[in-house]
Design an enzyme around this catalytic site. Structure first.
Site, PDB file in Angstrom:
ATOM      1  CG  HIS A  78     -14.901  -7.893  -7.509  1.00 14.26           C
ATOM      2  ND1 HIS A  78     -14.651  -8.114  -9.001  1.00 14.26           N
ATOM      3  CD2 HIS A  78     -14.646  -6.563  -7.073  1.00 14.26           C
ATOM      4  CE1 HIS A  78     -14.101  -6.847  -9.469  1.00 14.26           C
ATOM      5  NE2 HIS A  78     -14.210  -6.001  -8.356  1.00 14.26           N
ATOM      6  CG  ASP A 107      15.449 -18.641 -16.628  1.00  9.63           C
ATOM      7  OD1 ASP A 107      14.853 -18.217 -15.777  1.00  9.63           O
ATOM      8  OD2 ASP A 107      15.128 -19.760 -17.504  1.00  9.63           O
ATOM      9  CD1 TRP A 143     -11.143  -5.045  -0.705  1.00 13.81           C
ATOM     10  CD2 TRP A 143      -9.214  -5.899  -0.228  1.00 13.81           C
ATOM     11  NE1 TRP A 143     -10.202  -4.104  -0.742  1.00 13.81           N
ATOM     12  CE2 TRP A 143      -9.129  -4.304  -0.446  1.00 13.81           C
ATOM     13  CE3 TRP A 143      -8.072  -6.613   0.098  1.00 13.81           C
ATOM     14  CZ2 TRP A 143      -7.912  -3.680  -0.199  1.00 13.81           C
ATOM     15  CZ3 TRP A 143      -6.669  -6.038  -0.115  1.00 13.81           C
ATOM     16  CH2 TRP A 143      -6.814  -4.526  -0.168  1.00 13.81           C
ATOM     17  CB  SER A 171       2.899 -17.581  -4.537  1.00 10.42           C
ATOM     18  OG  SER A 171       2.955 -17.068  -5.745  1.00 10.42           O
ATOM     19  CB  SER A 172       3.758 -12.574  -2.806  1.00 12.23           C
ATOM     20  OG  SER A 172       2.425 -12.443  -3.743  1.00 12.23           O
ATOM     21  CG  HIS A 255      -1.107   3.197   1.519  1.00  7.62           C
ATOM     22  ND1 HIS A 255      -2.346   3.189   1.215  1.00  7.62           N
ATOM     23  CD2 HIS A 255      -0.304   3.747   0.999  1.00  7.62           C
ATOM     24  CE1 HIS A 255      -2.053   4.101   0.223  1.00  7.62           C
ATOM     25  NE2 HIS A 255      -0.923   4.484   0.087  1.00  7.62           N
ATOM     26  CD  GLU A 257      -1.290  -6.170  -2.442  1.00  9.77           C
ATOM     27  OE1 GLU A 257      -0.258  -6.564  -1.951  1.00  9.77           O
ATOM     28  OE2 GLU A 257      -1.863  -6.416  -3.407  1.00  9.77           O
ATOM     29  CE1 TYR A 259       0.933   4.826  -4.033  1.00  9.16           C
ATOM     30  CE2 TYR A 259       1.016   4.102  -1.715  1.00  9.16           C
ATOM     31  CZ  TYR A 259       0.597   5.070  -2.712  1.00  9.16           C
ATOM     32  OH  TYR A 259       0.120   6.101  -2.226  1.00  9.16           O
ATOM     33  CB  SER A 270       8.448   4.777 -17.681  1.00  9.96           C
ATOM     34  OG  SER A 270       7.553   5.469 -16.553  1.00  9.96           O
ATOM     35  CG  HIS A 304      -4.306   7.063   3.997  1.00  9.11           C
ATOM     36  ND1 HIS A 304      -3.188   7.462   3.200  1.00  9.11           N
ATOM     37  CD2 HIS A 304      -4.733   6.030   3.225  1.00  9.11           C
ATOM     38  CE1 HIS A 304      -2.958   6.594   2.037  1.00  9.11           C
ATOM     39  NE2 HIS A 304      -4.019   5.860   2.303  1.00  9.11           N
ATOM     40  CG  HIS A 305      -6.531   2.835   4.045  1.00  4.52           C
ATOM     41  ND1 HIS A 305      -6.801   2.755   2.817  1.00  4.52           N
ATOM     42  CD2 HIS A 305      -5.274   2.872   3.846  1.00  4.52           C
ATOM     43  CE1 HIS A 305      -6.163   2.713   1.671  1.00  4.52           C
ATOM     44  NE2 HIS A 305      -4.784   2.753   2.453  1.00  4.52           N
ATOM     45  CB  THR A 330       1.817  10.868  -7.316  1.00 11.10           C
ATOM     46  OG1 THR A 330       2.127  10.042  -6.224  1.00 11.10           O
ATOM     47  CG2 THR A 330       0.990   9.904  -8.447  1.00 11.10           C
ATOM     48  CE  LYS A 333       6.849   6.972 -10.456  1.00  6.70           C
ATOM     49  NZ  LYS A 333       7.934   6.623 -11.600  1.00  6.70           N
ATOM     50  NE  ARG A 452     -15.793   0.188  -0.095  1.00  4.38           N
ATOM     51  CZ  ARG A 452     -14.542  -0.365   0.458  1.00  4.38           C
ATOM     52  NH1 ARG A 452     -13.773   0.568   1.160  1.00  4.38           N
ATOM     53  NH2 ARG A 452     -14.018  -1.291  -0.308  1.00  4.38           N
TER      54      ARG A 452
END
Lengths: 532, 392
Positions: A78, A107, A143, A171-172, A255, A257, A259, A270, A304-305, A330, A333, A452
């Protein structure tokens, strides 16, 4: 449609090829954007079904539907599918459709590579999904695939997982190089960087993040591959390696990722809020600087993870302070969006509903993120449902809502037809209620102490788990309504005007609806500088 | 005129929405009185540190709620009033340097206000100097091993603590009792008002040892020993969980800590040391087949069953079947060896660290003769002991 054909009759442009080969061989940014969006939606439903398996199992205490081994495969798949298959390709699809139209380019800069970047994905995800049918089952280590659970103790299918991640990374990286090159080289004459719409800005910054961190992900899975098959011991304590090294390398990717999955959403919101507030975006410059600051900070907060892995206190304090700083840009924004709405003349069509819900619910996720940054408190929150609630608040009513807002906002431009507004609003309210009923109680479950990735739980968590599962099914099934609305809109409906929304600004609204197959073959004349 | 009317309409709509809000608030407050607060919020715990953490949590939570109410209040007000349907005309401003400075700088001060107490609490938590008791906490797939460290190895007490809830309960065959999935066979016992240091590590994958009432959560990582400590102030039973995904039974390895008065702790410790001595005697004696099978079945249920399953069929390929194939019906020495030393690169652990020689002898005998394997041979504890000693 006839107007479009007439417009381009003299240009010797031809329309799309016929049949399947149009989609296989296409180098057209609109076709590729469409492919990405449909692919992402298919993955969204696939990952969503897995989420429903999880929530159905957690509906009440006890193991009713699946065994723990399969439960772990579901949580893992998932997460992987939603992150790499749903959210990221959706944003790339939107970039494909919108970036050239927003900057007045004909293009993407590298059309053939664009085709490759898309067509890698179905292979990558077929490989990943095929692991479900292998002996020993699909990846079951979360994951975040922490070693050594994902190396010495992994099912044999882990090798397929590693190669699938490699393909997604290729790909990315190709997709992001394309975005960077397009934005830096193909802007309409006279469009300065600080004239670009925020969606283009946020994607430019996102693309740099991707180019910087996808190789790190490729590196960490390659180290796993070496550990599993070639006798190295990067992450094996028994061989002199270091399991914590895995987490440092993973989160140095992970991390930024996070963002990558939210910055383009900032760009979308926006664009939408000013349109329906009929008022210019508040603080354009500070929006750009805030996005850049968030991107920079994303590289220096990864641990921080990992507050519970036993870092020295100096490390804990540094990562706590750096993480808290993210709240500042943040906050800027969020305040800017609120100030854009303030004193506007608002209407609440479906895209605006999703955008406003994004701002409020993303902020709730941001505030719980601030709580998580406080190390002593994080010791109690870490790896509980509080974290699950936090990141789902920023990802589902965050990223996913922004993608839905974008779909409703630009669908009339893409298809030439208005979507059904009543159905759209119904979809919004079902999603809004579903998402909150699913994820808000998870804050409670987490604070009360449920970890979790648990297939079963103690009885005191039963009530809120049941509520959460009900919400998940409401949210999940209401996405079928979204599918119906999109198909209905493609098939027909009230014709859209070129401008579509009366407050909309930007080059994409100056071309016909539906957007012709080829746009801006000659660069557009920019209206007098309105953004600066 | 039309404008005025729409304004009046707006005020009425506002009033209506306010009434709604009040109704919802009234409903939720009466409902909250019914709800169990412990099901909604963090535990306050039973140590000075855990209370500090709780207060810190409530402080930042309150700050976040205030910020949320202010920001969402402005947005909701704006959405109710600044609507096209009410005839509101859009303003034309698009920036305000003063405002932008303000909302960049004010949050920094709020953050400093959070960072100061957080830093001081963290420093308190990291002060692990000196301890009255040292306990090694070792994570295994899927149980905990506790070792009371002592300078004299003969005084060391070591035992495995694993889930007490039987599979019948989590597979819904029998009703779920109190402390479902939260009870263990051998709880960790500590004295109150003593500084207890936990030295946390793992034998296989990463686990995480969490007792919410102590505000202690530390990852158990192979190759690392991390420390955490607690001074528990009230006697009681405190329950915790493994909080790092560690494989299939991640959700089935709870933690139970029993905090008791010093005197009770001492007598408990003496009893445990006595039990350890008795093990030496049982190893020396000659066991009958029936004794070995009876003990073996119990040991199998506690140590082997979660992987190899009650019927011995396992969950291939990760956890192979023991029925009619492989080492369980092969040479007995290889069978003892894999139980004693484990198998590198697999989930099969070295059980010499967890089981005593009598238990290993019993479980090997049981596996060779259960489920129709009927190999017929048996192994004596002293043979296992000799094998372990020769390795050392």
């Amino acid at each position: 449609m006839s107007a479009v054909i007439e417009n381009h009759h003299d240009d010797h442009h031809h329309g799309p090829d016929k049949g399947l080969m149009r989609w296989v061989l296409t180098t057209n940014h609109k076709d590729i954007g469409t492919l990405y969006l449909w692919f992402s939606f298919a993955m969204f439903l696939t990952g969503g079904c897995m989420a429903l398996v999880i929530r159905a199992e957690l509906f009440q205490p006890g193991l009713q539907l699946v065994v723990p081994e399969f439960f772990n495969q579901m949580t893992t798949m998932h997460g992987l599918i939603m992150v790499f298959g749903a959210v990221m390709p959706a944003f790339v699809g939107l970039a494909n459709w919108l970036v050239p139209m927003m900057i007045g380019a004909p293009d993407m800069a590298l059309p053939r590579m664009n085709n490759y970047s898309f067509w890698i994905l179905p292979f990558a995800f077929s490989m990943l999904l095929s692991t479900l049918f292998m002996e020993g089952g699909a990846p079951n280590f979360g994951w975040t695939f922490y070693a050594p659970l994902s190396t010495e103790y992994a099912p044999p299918s882990v090798t397929f997982f590693i190669f699938a991640v490699h393909l997604m990374g290729i790909s990315s990286i190709m997709g992001s190089i394309n975005v960077v090159v397009t934005i830096l080289n193909l802007r309409a004459p006279g469009m300065r960087l600080m004239d670009m719409p925020l969606f283009v800005w946020t994607w430019l910054i996102t693309a740099y993040l991707l180019i910087a961190v996808m190789p790190v992900l490729a590196g960490v899975v390659t180290m796993m591959l070496m550990d599993i098959h070639f006798g190295t011991a990067f992450f094996s304590a028994g061989g002199g390696g270091d399991p914590v090294l895995f987490q440092h390398v993973f989160w140095f990717f992970g991390h930024p990722e996070v963002y990558i999955m939210i910055l383009p959403a900032f760009g979308i919101v926006s664009a939408i809020i000013p349109t329906f507030a009929r008022k210019k975006l508040f603080g354009y410059d500070s929006m750009v600087y805030a996005t850049a600051s968030i991107a920079f900070l994303s590289f220096i907060v990864w641990a921080h993870h990992m507050f519970t892995v036993g870092m020295p206190i100096a490390g804990e304090l540094y990562f706590m302070y750096a993480t808290m700083l993210i709240a500042v840009p943040t906050g800027v924004k969020v305040f800017n969006w609120a100030a854009t709405m303030w004193q506007g003349s608002m209407t609440f069509e479906t895209p605006m509903l999703f955008a406003v819900a994004f701002v409020i619910l993303f902020t709730i996720g941001g505030l719980s993120g601030l709580m998580l940054s406080i190390v002593p408190a994080d010791f109690q929150y870490h790896d509980t449902y509080f974290v699950v609630a936090h990141f789902h608040y920023v990802l589902v009513p965050g990223s996913i809502f922004s993608i839905m807002a974008a779909a409703y906002y630009w669908l009339p431009k893409w298809t030439g037809n208005m979507y059904d507004e009543t159905l759209g609003k119904t979809h919004f309210w079902l999603s809004f209620v579903g998402v909150n009923v699913t994820f808000f109680p998870q804050h409670f479950i987490g604070l009360a102490g449920m970890p979790r990735r648990y297939p079963d739980y103690a009885l005191q968590f039963a009530d809120w788990n049941m509520v959460s599962s009900v919400g998940a099914f409401i949210f999940g099934f209401s996405q079928l309504l979204f599918l119906f609305i999109v198909i209905k809109c493609i098939m027909g409906g009230k014709k859209a005007t070129d401008e579509v929304w009366d407050g909309a600004e930007g080059l994409e609204w100056t071309i016909a609806s539906p957007a012709p197959y080829h746009t801006f073959s000659t660069p557009p004349e920019l209206p007098e500088r309105s953004m600066a | 005129m039309a404008r005025k009317e729409s304004k009046v309409g707006g005020v009425q709509r506002l009033k209506a929405s306010l009434q709604w809000l009040i109704a919802v608030a009234a409903l939720s407050s009466s409902w909250q009185a019914l709800a169990d607060w412990s099901a909604l919020n963090m535990t306050r715990g039973v140590t000075a540190i855990s209370r500090e953490v709780y207060d810190l949590h409530m402080l930042i939570f309150t700050i976040c709620v205030v910020i949320g109410v202010l920001v969402f209040g402005v947005m909701i007000w704006s959405m109710l009033v600044h609507r096209k349907s009410l005839g509101h005309k859009p303003a034309t401003f698009s920036h305000s340097t003063k405002l932008e400075y303000a909302w960049t700088i004010i949050p920094i001060f709020i953050l400093i206000g959070m960072a100061v107490p957080a830093t001081s609490t963290l420093r308190d938590m990291y002060d692990a100097s000196g301890a009255d008791i040292d306990i090694e906490v070792r994570g295994y797939q899927w149980k905990w091993q506790y070792t009371y460290l002592s300078d004299d190895p003969n005084q060391e007490v070591k035992f495995i603590s694993s889930l007490l809830t039987p599979p019948d309960e989590y597979y819904n065959r029998t009703p779920k009792r109190e402390n479902y999935l939260s009870d263990v066979d051998n709880p960790l016992v500590i004295p109150i008002n003593k500084r207890v240091r936990f030295l946390i590590t793992s034998n296989d994958v990463i686990h995480s040892w969490w007792v919410p009432d102590f505000a202690v959560k530390k990852d158990a990582i192979p190759g690392f020993v991390h420390e955490a400590w607690a001074v528990v102030e009230e006697p009681g039973i405190y329950r915790g969980k493994c909080t790092e995904l560690c494989g299939k039974d991640h959700g089935f390895m709870p933690i139970v800590v029993k905090a008791v008065e010093q005197a009770e702790y001492e007598s408990w410790l003496a009893m445990k040391q006595q039990e350890a001595l008795q093990v030496y005697e049982t190893v020396g004696k000659t066991w009958t087949m029936a004794e070995l099978m009876e003990t073996g079945e119990q040991v199998y249920a506690q140590a082997c069953q979660s992987c190899h399953q009650a019927n011995g069929q396992g969950i291939p390929p990760a956890f192979p079947s023991l029925v009619g194939q492989g080492l369980a019906i092969g040479p007995i020495d290889a069978h003892i060896d894999i139980v004693v030393n484990g198998k590198a690169g697999s989930a099969m652990q070295a059980f010499a660290a967890q089981l005593n020689p009598a238990e290993i002898a019993a479980v090997v005998t049981y596996e060779r003769n259960a489920w129709g394997n009927n190999v017929g041979d048996l192994v004596q504890p002293r043979a296992v002991n000799a094998l372990i000693s020769s390795k050392e």
